[in-house]
Design a protein around this motif. Sequence first.
Motif, mmCIF file in Angstrom:
data_model
loop_
_atom_site.group_PDB
_atom_site.id
_atom_site.type_symbol
_atom_site.label_atom_id
_atom_site.label_comp_id
_atom_site.label_asym_id
_atom_site.label_seq_id
_atom_site.Cartn_x
_atom_site.Cartn_y
_atom_site.Cartn_z
ATOM 1 N N ARG A 83 0.934 -1.336 -0.039
ATOM 2 C CA ARG A 83 0.105 0.131 -0.074
ATOM 3 C C ARG A 83 1.076 0.929 -0.241
ATOM 4 O O ARG A 83 2.162 1.249 0.333
ATOM 5 N N PRO A 84 0.724 2.687 -0.679
ATOM 6 C CA PRO A 84 1.326 3.551 -0.102
ATOM 7 C C PRO A 84 0.756 4.020 1.652
ATOM 8 O O PRO A 84 0.168 3.491 1.719
ATOM 9 N N SER A 85 2.122 4.355 1.797
ATOM 10 C CA SER A 85 2.003 4.967 2.990
ATOM 11 C C SER A 85 1.254 5.941 3.882
ATOM 12 O O SER A 85 0.970 7.159 2.880
ATOM 13 N N ALA A 86 0.469 5.905 5.152
ATOM 14 C CA ALA A 86 -0.841 7.206 4.886
ATOM 15 C C ALA A 86 0.388 8.253 5.738
ATOM 16 O O ALA A 86 -0.056 9.019 5.620
ATOM 17 N N ASN A 87 2.219 7.802 5.845
ATOM 18 C CA ASN A 87 2.423 9.009 6.978
ATOM 19 C C ASN A 87 3.948 9.310 6.007
ATOM 20 O O ASN A 87 4.504 9.805 6.545
ATOM 21 N N PHE A 88 4.476 8.799 5.028
ATOM 22 C CA PHE A 88 5.448 9.157 4.537
ATOM 23 C C PHE A 88 4.933 8.543 2.878
ATOM 24 O O PHE A 88 4.772 7.872 2.425
ATOM 25 N N PRO A 89 6.461 9.501 2.134
ATOM 26 C CA PRO A 89 6.214 9.154 0.470
ATOM 27 C C PRO A 89 6.909 8.029 0.207
ATOM 28 O O PRO A 89 8.059 7.525 -0.548
ATOM 29 N N THR A 90 6.332 6.830 0.935
ATOM 30 C CA THR A 90 6.810 5.063 0.190
ATOM 31 C C THR A 90 6.083 4.603 -0.175
ATOM 32 O O THR A 90 4.779 5.207 0.233
ATOM 33 N N VAL A 91 5.980 3.407 -0.201
ATOM 34 C CA VAL A 91 5.173 2.077 -0.457
ATOM 35 C C VAL A 91 5.978 1.313 0.447
ATOM 36 O O VAL A 91 6.972 0.824 0.728
ATOM 37 N N GLU A 92 4.300 0.297 0.934
ATOM 38 C CA GLU A 92 4.852 -0.223 1.660
ATOM 39 C C GLU A 92 4.505 -1.904 2.129
ATOM 40 O O GLU A 92 3.727 -1.776 1.568
ATOM 41 N N VAL A 93 5.564 -2.815 1.992
ATOM 42 C CA VAL A 93 5.065 -4.108 1.442
ATOM 43 C C VAL A 93 4.888 -4.067 3.432
ATOM 44 O O VAL A 93 5.934 -4.640 3.853
ATOM 45 N N ARG A 94 3.925 -5.212 3.588
ATOM 46 C CA ARG A 94 3.515 -5.771 4.992
ATOM 47 C C ARG A 94 3.205 -7.375 5.120
ATOM 48 O O ARG A 94 2.556 -7.456 5.391
ATOM 49 N N VAL A 95 3.232 -7.856 3.343
ATOM 50 C CA VAL A 95 2.875 -8.996 3.328
ATOM 51 C C VAL A 95 3.813 -10.809 4.050
ATOM 52 O O VAL A 95 3.211 -11.163 4.649
ATOM 53 N N ALA A 96 5.268 -10.310 4.909
ATOM 54 C CA ALA A 96 5.673 -11.140 6.031
ATOM 55 C C ALA A 96 5.256 -11.505 6.892
ATOM 56 O O ALA A 96 4.847 -10.628 8.243
ATOM 57 N N ASP A 97 5.574 -12.902 7.352
ATOM 58 C CA ASP A 97 6.203 -12.524 8.867
ATOM 59 C C ASP A 97 6.809 -12.072 9.073
ATOM 60 O O ASP A 97 7.861 -11.850 8.375
ATOM 61 N N VAL A 98 7.115 -11.343 10.967
ATOM 62 C CA VAL A 98 8.224 -10.835 11.488
ATOM 63 C C VAL A 98 9.681 -12.463 10.854
ATOM 64 O O VAL A 98 9.484 -13.632 11.045
ATOM 65 N N PRO A 99 10.545 -11.962 9.857
ATOM 66 C CA PRO A 99 11.303 -13.124 9.434
ATOM 67 C C PRO A 99 12.272 -13.205 11.107
ATOM 68 O O PRO A 99 12.631 -12.769 12.264
ATOM 69 N N ALA A 100 12.906 -14.484 11.237
ATOM 70 C CA ALA A 100 13.696 -15.564 12.117
ATOM 71 C C ALA A 100 14.750 -14.844 12.275
ATOM 72 O O ALA A 100 15.185 -14.365 13.979
ATOM 73 N N THR A 101 16.070 -14.439 11.715
ATOM 74 C CA THR A 101 16.734 -13.691 12.013
ATOM 75 C C THR A 101 17.175 -12.475 11.314
ATOM 76 O O THR A 101 15.424 -12.281 9.970
ATOM 77 N N VAL A 102 17.715 -12.128 11.407
ATOM 78 C CA VAL A 102 18.120 -10.304 11.268
ATOM 79 C C VAL A 102 18.301 -10.640 9.413
ATOM 80 O O VAL A 102 17.686 -9.868 8.807
ATOM 81 N N ASP A 103 19.505 -11.096 9.380
ATOM 82 C CA ASP A 103 19.778 -11.274 7.558
ATOM 83 C C ASP A 103 18.408 -11.916 7.418
ATOM 84 O O ASP A 103 18.616 -11.609 5.923
ATOM 85 N N GLU A 104 17.653 -12.436 7.820
ATOM 86 C CA GLU A 104 16.747 -12.791 6.901
ATOM 87 C C GLU A 104 15.429 -11.270 6.185
ATOM 88 O O GLU A 104 14.513 -11.801 5.168
ATOM 89 N N THR A 105 15.585 -10.708 7.851
ATOM 90 C CA THR A 105 14.941 -9.459 7.402
ATOM 91 C C THR A 105 16.095 -9.116 6.157
ATOM 92 O O THR A 105 14.969 -8.286 5.437
ATOM 93 N N VAL A 106 16.536 -8.607 6.212
ATOM 94 C CA VAL A 106 17.609 -7.846 5.344
ATOM 95 C C VAL A 106 17.198 -8.540 3.973
ATOM 96 O O VAL A 106 17.588 -7.740 3.067
ATOM 97 N N LEU A 107 17.365 -9.667 3.939
ATOM 98 C CA LEU A 107 17.525 -10.692 2.570
ATOM 99 C C LEU A 107 16.038 -10.141 1.875
ATOM 100 O O LEU A 107 15.773 -9.092 0.561
ATOM 101 N N PHE A 108 15.117 -9.676 2.668
ATOM 102 C CA PHE A 108 13.299 -10.287 2.691
ATOM 103 C C PHE A 108 13.207 -7.947 1.916
ATOM 104 O O PHE A 108 13.376 -7.565 1.085
ATOM 105 N N ALA A 109 14.202 -7.516 2.691
ATOM 106 C CA ALA A 109 14.028 -5.679 2.695
ATOM 107 C C ALA A 109 14.824 -5.256 0.968
ATOM 108 O O ALA A 109 14.185 -4.337 0.604
ATOM 109 N N ALA A 110 15.864 -6.554 1.093
ATOM 110 C CA ALA A 110 16.564 -6.090 -0.112
ATOM 111 C C ALA A 110 16.122 -5.744 -1.316
ATOM 112 O O ALA A 110 15.977 -5.765 -2.507
ATOM 113 N N LEU A 111 14.753 -7.732 -1.242
ATOM 114 C CA LEU A 111 14.473 -7.996 -2.545
ATOM 115 C C LEU A 111 13.245 -6.899 -2.421
ATOM 116 O O LEU A 111 13.170 -6.437 -4.351
#
Length: 365
Positions: free
Chosen positions: A218-246
């Motif tokens: 969705r377009p963020s309600a508060n920031f000039p961004t597109v917000e992707v909210r589909v994920a479970d919180v990843p188990a590790t920091v590295d998996e979160t970084v991977l998700f964000a990079a993708l």
Amino acid sequence: MTDIPTLGVEEEFLLVHPGSGAPVALNREVAARAADMDVELQLELTSCQVETATAVVDDTAHLREQLLHLRRTASAAAEHAGARLLAVGLPPTLPHEFPVTDTPRYRDIGERYGMIAHEQGICGCHVHVAVPDRDAAIAVSNRLRPWLPLLLALTANSAIYRNADTGHASWRSVLWARWPSAGPPPHFDSADEYDAAVQMLSHTGVIRDDGMVYWDVRPSANFPTVEVRVADVPATVDETVLFAALVRGCAMTALEDERHGDPVLPLAPYALKAAYWKAARNGVDGDGVDLENHVPAPVSDLLGYLTERTRPALEAAGDHELVTAGLARVTDLGNGATRQRRAWRRNHDVDDVLAEAAAATLEDG
């Protein structure tokens, strides 16, 4: 290739009793302790959850540093308050309902939505990517819709729930779909059409306010961004970084396709729903749905295709090597759901799952 956009990440975490693993209503105490450590935690709908938010960053190296610092600080604050911090999409064990955080807005949501709100404890991860304007955010949203199931499969981290294997890698996404404005958004032709849809949902009382637009992109309600909210919180920091990079690579690719006037892949609602179900069911293990050809395909192959499809963007951002190495690691070792099931199958003891989740939450490479 377009300029490299900034990004930011929000992660939601569960607070549990360090002995029993049951969710504990200590978010205010944990947030107060974290504030003493110069980290601001957000209170979530239920009082057994907290949320962290990174600053806006330019690159994934700084993103990783921030995520690790925030997890460590939140974990220390939780320990001080008598709780344990877990990066899990759902609590492996839980009471019949969660107490709603005592704010006017959350009390109202609890009253309006009943057990949908009170059976919450759902922890996700949201990635914000900077875009030129709200129409660009809508264009990116439309073009990301076919990739949302694959991003869900990648981050699935809620296989064990109520002391049982749910049979799904992401049971969080199944429960989350009960909200009236959750799941994949429709295709919108403009920001004005999107705003009209949100106004209709609000005017009819389906949602309380525009903060309850829970669509997976969705377009963020508060920031000039597109917000992707589909994920479970990843188990590790590295998996979160991977998700964000993708996610950033997908957004950059979408902006480039929009600039060139490339057609948007038409998506039949039943096909998208089928792809979501397969993603929630299988995670990274087994088949997903190839939405271009309407055929089954191994998730590993679909992730490989996504990497190639977004390669120019990933290389421009300096993330191609990070993504390929990260996907190879997930393909080899599995993701959060794989970890949970591996721990569960040792003895069918939820304590093993809790210990695995706690270790993964603070894992550093």
